[in-house]
Design an enzyme around this catalytic site. Structure first.
Site, mmCIF file in Angstrom:
data_model
loop_
_atom_site.group_PDB
_atom_site.id
_atom_site.type_symbol
_atom_site.label_atom_id
_atom_site.label_comp_id
_atom_site.label_asym_id
_atom_site.label_seq_id
_atom_site.Cartn_x
_atom_site.Cartn_y
_atom_site.Cartn_z
ATOM 1 N N HIS A 226 -18.347 -4.317 -7.984
ATOM 2 C CA HIS A 226 -17.098 -5.075 -8.001
ATOM 3 C C HIS A 226 -16.131 -4.510 -6.960
ATOM 4 O O HIS A 226 -14.970 -4.906 -6.899
ATOM 5 C CB HIS A 226 -16.493 -5.002 -9.411
ATOM 6 C CG HIS A 226 -15.463 -6.044 -9.691
ATOM 7 N ND1 HIS A 226 -14.163 -5.735 -10.021
ATOM 8 C CD2 HIS A 226 -15.525 -7.401 -9.680
ATOM 9 C CE1 HIS A 226 -13.475 -6.843 -10.200
ATOM 10 N NE2 HIS A 226 -14.274 -7.870 -10.006
ATOM 11 N N LYS B 28 -14.252 -3.651 -3.452
ATOM 12 C CA LYS B 28 -13.836 -4.310 -2.217
ATOM 13 C C LYS B 28 -13.443 -3.194 -1.255
ATOM 14 O O LYS B 28 -12.406 -2.551 -1.423
ATOM 15 C CB LYS B 28 -12.654 -5.256 -2.439
ATOM 16 C CG LYS B 28 -12.988 -6.475 -3.278
ATOM 17 C CD LYS B 28 -12.710 -6.238 -4.730
ATOM 18 C CE LYS B 28 -13.035 -7.490 -5.552
ATOM 19 N NZ LYS B 28 -12.989 -7.231 -7.007
ATOM 20 N N ASP C 168 -14.055 2.479 11.743
ATOM 21 C CA ASP C 168 -14.097 3.715 12.531
ATOM 22 C C ASP C 168 -13.766 4.956 11.712
ATOM 23 O O ASP C 168 -13.355 5.986 12.262
ATOM 24 C CB ASP C 168 -13.149 3.620 13.732
ATOM 25 C CG ASP C 168 -13.644 2.640 14.779
ATOM 26 O OD1 ASP C 168 -14.830 2.258 14.717
ATOM 27 O OD2 ASP C 168 -12.855 2.246 15.654
ATOM 28 N N HIS D 29 -4.413 -12.122 -10.042
ATOM 29 C CA HIS D 29 -5.643 -11.359 -9.829
ATOM 30 C C HIS D 29 -5.375 -9.907 -9.442
ATOM 31 O O HIS D 29 -6.301 -9.154 -9.151
ATOM 32 C CB HIS D 29 -6.485 -12.044 -8.735
ATOM 33 C CG HIS D 29 -7.925 -11.675 -8.755
ATOM 34 N ND1 HIS D 29 -8.537 -10.980 -7.733
ATOM 35 C CD2 HIS D 29 -8.899 -11.898 -9.686
ATOM 36 C CE1 HIS D 29 -9.812 -10.797 -8.017
ATOM 37 N NE2 HIS D 29 -10.064 -11.347 -9.194
ATOM 38 N N LYS E 203 -4.522 -5.909 -9.672
ATOM 39 C CA LYS E 203 -4.936 -4.848 -10.581
ATOM 40 C C LYS E 203 -4.174 -3.575 -10.188
ATOM 41 O O LYS E 203 -4.635 -2.803 -9.342
ATOM 42 C CB LYS E 203 -6.440 -4.630 -10.490
ATOM 43 C CG LYS E 203 -7.266 -5.930 -10.552
ATOM 44 C CD LYS E 203 -8.575 -5.772 -9.824
ATOM 45 C CE LYS E 203 -9.206 -7.067 -9.410
ATOM 46 N NZ LYS E 203 -9.233 -8.152 -10.328
ATOM 47 N N ASP F 113 6.405 5.730 -13.507
ATOM 48 C CA ASP F 113 7.627 6.398 -13.059
ATOM 49 C C ASP F 113 7.885 6.085 -11.585
ATOM 50 O O ASP F 113 7.663 4.959 -11.149
ATOM 51 C CB ASP F 113 7.549 7.897 -13.339
ATOM 52 C CG ASP F 113 7.416 8.184 -14.840
ATOM 53 O OD1 ASP F 113 7.822 7.322 -15.643
ATOM 54 O OD2 ASP F 113 6.901 9.251 -15.206
#
Length: 485
Positions: free
Chosen positions: A222, A224, A229, A405, A407, A412
């Site tokens: 899952h 991404k 470089d 979508h 996450k 603080d």
């Protein structure tokens, strides 16, 4: 018509065979050492459905996965990580004890230490994310590494494919790792230009029976990840699809991503290379040997930055659930606020206890979830937790503009998390996930500002909400499936 009855010998034999079948399968399942509820559920299903239950368990049941690590790459990165820590020592030493313990927890749970970045930029929305990614890829001179759960053959996917083909033609090494299930729409015709240009493409956990004895239906990557470089890295919630880009679709998902540069990128690089080696089935020894020659390009010498960043990974190959633990530790460490954004909210008991306990001790705990996600049963399961959260003082909002979508977690003014993991069992235990923890205000401030902007498109869930009986029953029933969602 009389039905012939089995004689005593046959009945005894079948009873013994049945008992042996249940005993052997029970031992097999128990040795998986899963949660007691899950273990008992599987044993009961196998007993009630002797043959069908075995087939379901064999193909869909829990499986133990092992992924060896690239020792040479990790050793070199860890050595440089120690140098980073020496430069960051004063900042870390001045940090609250809870944050220092969080950093230690992350390293112990997944093996990745706090490193540093020279910059960390929050990207809001798919358009800003894709523009920044394309810019970084165009500037790449040695390699481009991509790992994605969803890569669609649509407008943005085609544009990215064509750019990768162009970079490969310029002599840049391009490696693309996609999840076989999440990116199942990528056909041979779409992939042909990549192969012709010399782009290396691999599938993570092919769902067909191939070199493995059985297909892997769970345990998807899952993650991404984009690394250019070895110096510029991206991670977050944005997949390669028009569903994330409002320039193409007005109803596109609302999402955020992170771009960062500097030494911390090497841990994103290490994560990709380990996944690549695992997915391709390449010999770890040969890979380790070939990486020795490429290390200066894969992990170029960067000056340590001033931003403490910790890349945290989790997956079914590591039972310590590093990302799950880091979320709980951060919430428990909060003093003033803990603002959580997630598209799928199906917490386990420890996470639910952390959120409610923080609210009960006076922390400003806020939860932002979509009003309606792309999974009706997940939305229902999430609603089943509202009453106990609100009773403890947690403020719950439902985002109504589009599908949410993002996450993220802001704690603080000195800790921000952004990554690929949803706040549910599947992300914490079954999928391969990655997250960046940025210590200090550099990401916490813009992420908190983004949270407040998002609240303008959300509605607060009332303390005394009214639901019809059938809706309450549906929500409560959906909660029973929480371990599977």
């Amino acid at each position: 018509m009389n039905i012939p009855l089995l004689n005593d010998e046959w009945e005894t034999g079948l009873s013994l065979a049945w008992s042996a079948y249940i005993a052997i399968l029970s031992i097999w399942i128990v040795l998986q050492k899963r949660a007691p509820v899950s273990t008992m559920s599987w044993i009961l299903s196998m007993a009630l459905l002797p043959f069908a239950g075995f087939v379901v368990y064999y193909f869909l049941g829990p499986q133990r996965l092992k992924k060896q690590r690239l020792k040479r790459l990790r050793s070199r990165a860890a050595h440089r990580g120690d140098a980073d820590m020496a430069l960051l020592h004063d900042d870390i030493a001045r940090a609250p004890p809870a944050l220092r313990q969080m950093a230690a927890l992350g390293r112990a749970a997944c093996g990745l230490p706090v490193s540093s970045a020279t910059s960390a930029q929050l990207l809001s929305g798919g358009a800003a994310t894709f523009d920044s990614m394309f810019e970084a890829i165009r500037q790449a001179r040695h390699h481009v590494h991509l790992e994605y759960y969803i890569f669609e053959p649509d407008r943005i996917g085609t544009a990215l494919r064509d750019l990768l083909v162009q970079k490969a033609g310029e002599g840049v090494a391009v490696r693309l790792l996609v999840d076989a299930l999440g990116s199942k729409r990528l056909g041979r015709g779409f992939m042909a230009p990549l192969h012709a240009a010399g782009v290396q493409v691999a599938l993570f956990h092919d769902t067909r029976i191939g070199r493995r004895l059985r297909p892997v239906s769970n345990f998807r990557t899952h993650r991404k990840i984009l690394v250019c470089d070895g110096a510029t890295g991206f991670t977050g919630g944005v997949n390669i699809t028009d569903e994330e880009d409002r320039r193409t679709r007005p109803d596109a998902y609302h999402d955020v991503h992170l771009r960062f540069e500097g030494s911390a990128v090497r841990w994103l690089q290490t994560t990709f290379l380990e996944d690549w080696t695992y997915a391709t089935g390449e010999s770890l020894r040969e890979t380790d040997k070939s990486l020795k020659r490429l290390l200066p390009q894969l992990q170029p010498a960067d000056e340590a930055g001033e931003i403490p960043v910790q890349v945290v990974t989790s997956g079914p190959d590591n039972p310590l659930e590093a990302i799950h633990r880091m979320h709980i530790a951060a919430i428990n460490a909060s003093c003033h606020r803990a603002w959580l954004t997630t598209p799928y909210f199906v917490p386990g008991e420890p996470a639910l206890m952390a959120l409610t306990s923080a609210a009960l001790r006076g922390v400003d705990v806020r939860l932002l979830v979509p009003h309606r996600s792309d999974s009706r049963i997940v939305s229902a399961a999430a609603r089943s937790y509202y009453d106990e959260l609100i009773a403890a003082g947690v403020k719950v909002w439902e985002y109504k503009a589009r599908m949410l979508h993002s996450k993220t977690l802001v704690v603080d003014d000195n800790c921000a998390m952004i990554g690929t993991a949803n706040f549910d069992n599947r992300s914490f235990r079954l999928n391969f996930e990655v997250m960046a923890v940025v210590y200090g205000p550099v990401l916490a401030e813009p992420l908190a500002a983004q949270f407040e902007v998002d609240l303008r498109n959300a509605a607060a869930v009332p303390v005394h909400r009214r639901q019809r009986f059938l809706m309450r029953l549906f929500d409560a029933t959906a909660r029973l499936f929480s371990p599977l969602l």
